[in-house]
Design a protein around this motif. Structure first.
Motif, PDB file in Angstrom:
ATOM      1  N   ASP A 101      -6.820   4.461   2.882  1.00 15.19           N
ATOM      2  CA  ASP A 101      -7.793   4.150   3.923  1.00 15.19           C
ATOM      3  C   ASP A 101      -9.033   5.026   3.770  1.00 15.19           C
ATOM      4  O   ASP A 101     -10.157   4.568   4.005  1.00 15.19           O
ATOM      5  CB  ASP A 101      -7.151   4.374   5.296  1.00 15.19           C
ATOM      6  N   GLU A 159       0.807  -1.222   0.000  1.00 20.03           N
ATOM      7  CA  GLU A 159       0.000   0.000   0.000  1.00 20.03           C
ATOM      8  C   GLU A 159       0.840   1.272   0.000  1.00 20.03           C
ATOM      9  O   GLU A 159       0.287   2.368  -0.095  1.00 20.03           O
ATOM     10  CB  GLU A 159      -0.912   0.008   1.231  1.00 20.03           C
ATOM     11  N   ARG A 216      -6.132  -4.472  -0.708  1.00 18.08           N
ATOM     12  CA  ARG A 216      -6.520  -4.988   0.608  1.00 18.08           C
ATOM     13  C   ARG A 216      -6.515  -6.510   0.622  1.00 18.08           C
ATOM     14  O   ARG A 216      -6.012  -7.147   1.540  1.00 18.08           O
ATOM     15  CB  ARG A 216      -7.920  -4.467   1.000  1.00 18.08           C
TER      16      ARG A 216
END
Lengths: 519, 287
Positions: free
Chosen positions: A153, A143, A165
């Motif tokens: 997020d 990420e 994710r």
């Protein structure tokens, strides 16, 4: 002129729990996105991770030749056969006190380490720290660093976010499976167990163990992270008793940092006192616990020292000496604070720096390695070493043969036709070596005695040759009879000895011979 | 208290309880604790439905799953029996002497014999097989009917003086006081018998010896060494079934007592008797 120093960027970050904003115990968790740190301690932590994980994953695969009668796995906890193998050491269940000794050593070792270098265990070697570090590295790889992660997020659910994710959690779970998977190999022959596990022929308990450790690794390392340390672990509470004012802790050296200033040049221009801290929050942003080390020592701090790396980096860029955040003792810190504050209530940078050279004055105490050696740590070290040496000595001197004798309680004795008296015994002969062995069992110190062992025809009136199986206990039912003319007057102690036929090893047990009361 | 009182230091409401000036804060239970508690209550209700729980007059509610600890026990016993089945079948087929010679079988049989002994034999022979007055000690090397494995097996299988078994070990010593010997003669032979093993009051008189030869030696042997074939106990050693004193010997000659042991073969079966024989043979006196 009035702009911020180009060499230090200010991070927008709020510590999850700080002096100013003390959180309630029931506060919901604030997400922490630690920035990746670079520096000496980060390098050291990678090294420790490599070594500890290496030990954990490789150990069950090491081989150790013990001959044809024992497993060749170097470290093996054989629960089914109740044996523990550790390289050249083999431990039987009744020798479990060695493990108790190891636990005492581990306890004392933890005291020793904590009183000298503070929570070094928490910061470097604790499995929770190591696995969280690993999980964070995975998260960073997929990420990106802090800002990218915060952005992701907050971003709406798109295919790209979903993909990132899913792959992150998948890798976490894979690491969890590998963690739980490695654990079971300590309890069975690793090469054959892995074939069984993959072909679904391993016992259920193996899969249950893998599932359990996979979930704890994934949940603790991936989802709960710092909460395990803050809320679940007893060690942060114990540290209050273990640390003293001479223990090394990660310390913000407020005596040279304060008064912190975001606009140092402006402040200098206004002739205000300015410390070394530029309030860039680099120390907060790298903290995996999400705290501000400048608040001083606190329960959450695992002393991972990543804030030292972050701050040193900033100091280098600003051209100031390193060590605004450093390992220091509370005693030194307080001495320096008193020096810096004098009689006032605020730190005065002028008091600790030479006016002309700008160097720190000589009366400042900088903590060095000497803080490690003091009576308390020496006592811990001596205790730790003494137990270790004691255990090694006991281990070196222990006999590979053992015999235990249990005298019959009912009947205590039996009178025979000719007036002889017989006593019955249950004898156990332990062969604690992985080789078959022939031993001689003999009755000693009881004149006129003869020995008879059920199932084993005797070789002599008071001795008997026994073939012992490797690594096994032989149970015998024995009768010792004393002729009437040699009968002792009262209860007599005597010895049942066991010696290898070559005489190299010998062991014995004392027991009693009971006779009828004199009429 | 009608008014809510707030603690100054913590800002938490108090319960209103006070002991010597100490007040209790009304901190809420941690949520995880509370939910665990509710979950336990729900689980408990489910448990009482699924498993036997609520007591009724003579039993309890059986529960939907039909669990019973007795059934569990029965299943475990059945499993243990099945596991022993193979060995027991071998014991049933082999003569008892061959079982003794086989180390594994004899260990199995001895352990089985031990538990059987505790159930069926210990009432008379004692848990340590030491016997009592009138009940032989099985640990020593004195055997009225023989101490070989086959002798012991026969004695256990058919009993002694068992009224239900035609092959039982049987003998009877006549009551010598019923007109066979007068009191003085009984005293004389009793003193002679006592002298054979050095019992206090013993006296080897020629009269006593003559009486012994005429009346006793046919069953007890000429030197009182006993005769296994007819079950005549030995009289020349320190082991006595009915106490080793002169008075007891006199009483036994005058009006002898006779013990009875049931025949165990019909009650316990061949495998059990074989196991018992192996156990008794291994007590230290087996020949």
């Amino acid at each position: 002129m009035l702009s911020e120093p180009p060499t230090s960027q200010r991070y927008d970050v709020e510590p999850v729990n700080s002096k100013e904003r003390r959180q309630s115990l029931y506060a919901p968790r604030t997400k922490i996105f630690p920035k990746r740190a670079n520096g000496r301690f980060r390098q050291f932590k990678w090294l420790v991770m490599l070594i500890t994980l290496g030990i954990y994953y490789i150990t069950p695969w090491l081989r150790w030749d013990r001959g044809p009668y024992a497993p060749d796995q170097a470290v093996l906890v054989d629960l089914a056969n109740r044996r523990f193998y550790f390289f050249f050491i083999e431990i039987w269940p009744q020798e479990f006190y060695y493990v108790a000794g190891l636990l005492v050593m581990a306890g004392l070792g933890l005291f020793l380490v904590t009183s000298t270098v503070g929570r070094a265990w928490c910061g470097y070697a604790c499995p929770q720290t190591v696995w969280v570090d690993l999980f964070l590295a995975v998260e960073g790889f997929i990420e990106g660093d802090r800002n990218a992660r915060i952005k992701l997020d907050k971003a709406p659910w798109t295919l790209g976010k979903l993909w990132k994710r899913i792959s992150k959690h998948a890798i976490w779970i894979l690491i969890g499976v590998a963690t739980g998977g490695a654990w079971i190999f300590y309890f069975a022959d690793a090469p054959s167990l892995i074939v069984d596990v993959v072909t679904l022929r391993a016992p259920l308990v193996a899969y249950v163990t893998i599932a359990l450790l996979t979930s704890t690794t994934y949940i603790f390392g991936g989802l709960m992270r710092e909460q395990v340390c803050t809320y679940m672990c007893p060690w942060p509470r114990i540290q209050g008793a273990m640390l003293d004012e001479h223990s090394l802790t990660v310390t913000y050296n407020g005596w040279r940092g304060e008064p912190r200033s975001r606009h140092a040049k402006k402040a200098i221009a206004e002739n205000k006192p300015v410390g070394d801290c530029v309030d860039c929050n680099a120390c907060v942003v790298v903290c995996p616990m999400g705290i501000d080390i400048r608040d001083g020592q606190q329960l959450e701090c695992i002393t991972c020292a990543l804030c030292i790396d972050a701050c040193d980096d900033v100091m280098d860029r600003l051209g100031k000496e390193r060590g605004l955040i450093s390992y220091a003792t509370l005693a030194d810190h307080e001495h320096n604070m008193a020096l810096a504050m004098g009689t006032g209530k605020v730190v005065q940078p002028a008091r600790i720096r030479d006016r002309l050279t700008g160097k720190l004055v000589d009366t400042i105490r900088l903590t060095d390695w000497r803080s490690v050696i003091r009576p308390r740590t020496i006592v811990y070290f001596i205790g730790w070493t003494a137990i270790g040496l004691g255990m090694l000595t006991a281990l070196a001197l222990r006999s590979p043969l053992s015999v235990s004798v249990l005298h019959d309680r009912n009947p205590l004795f039996v009178e025979m036709r000719d007036g002889a008296v017989s006593n019955g015994y249950d004898i156990k002969v332990l062969n604690m070596t992985p080789e078959p062995r022939t031993v001689t069992l003999s009755v000693e110190g009881l004149p006129g005695a003869t020995l008879a062992v059920t199932d084993h025809p005797g070789t002599g009136p008071t001795s008997l040759e026994l073939p012992l199986e490797p690594d096994k206990v032989m149970t015998l039912r024995a009768y010792v009879q004393v002729a009437p003319e040699a009968l002792p007057e009262a209860q007599t102690r005597f010895i049942i000895g066991v010696a290898s036929t070559d005489g190299a090893v010998r062991t014995q047990a004392e027991t009693t011979f009971e006779v009828p009361e004199a009429k | 208290m009608s008014e809510r009182e707030i603690d100054d230091v913590t800002g938490v409401e108090t319960t209103g309880h006070e002991w010597d000036g100490i007040k209790e804060l009304n901190n809420p239970l941690p949520r995880w604790w509370l939910w665990t508690f509710y979950a336990s209550v729900v689980f408990a209700i489910g448990y009482t439905i699924a498993f036997p729980a609520w007591p009724l007059i003579s039993s309890a509610t059986p529960g939907l799953l039909g669990y019973s600890s007795r059934a569990d026990h029965a299943a475990e016993v059945a499993a243990a029996k099945a596991a022993q089945g193979k060995t027991l079948a071998r014991i049933a087929q082999m003569p008892v002497g061959d079982i003794l010679a086989d180390q594994d079988l004899s260990r199995f049989a001895s352990a089985g014999g031990n538990s059987l002994f505790k159930v069926y034999c210990s009432q008379c022979h004692g848990t340590g097989a030491t016997g009592a007055v009138g009940y032989p000690n099985l640990n020593d090397d004195e055997w009225i009917w023989g101490g070989t494995i086959d002798d012991i097996y026969t004695t256990i299988a058919h009993g002694a003086r068992s009224p239900s078994d035609t092959d039982t070990r049987y003998n009877l010593m006549p009551p010598f006081a019923d007109g066979l010997l007068d009191t003085a003669q009984i005293g004389s032979v009793a003193r002679y018998v006592a002298s054979l093993s050095g019992i206090e009051g013993g006296e080897a008189s020629p009269e006593g010896e003559q009486l012994f030869m005429d009346n006793c030696s046919s069953c007890h042997g000429e030197s009182g060494q006993g005769m296994i074939e007819v079950g005549g106990p030995s009289l020349n050693d320190g082991i006595w079934l009915y106490e080793g004193s002169l008075a007891a010997i006199e009483a036994q000659i005058a009006q002898p007592q006779h013990g009875v042991m049931p025949a165990w073969l019909p009650r316990l079966g061949d495998e059990a008797v074989k196991q018992l024989a192996i156990y008794v043979h291994g007590l230290g006196g087996g020949q």
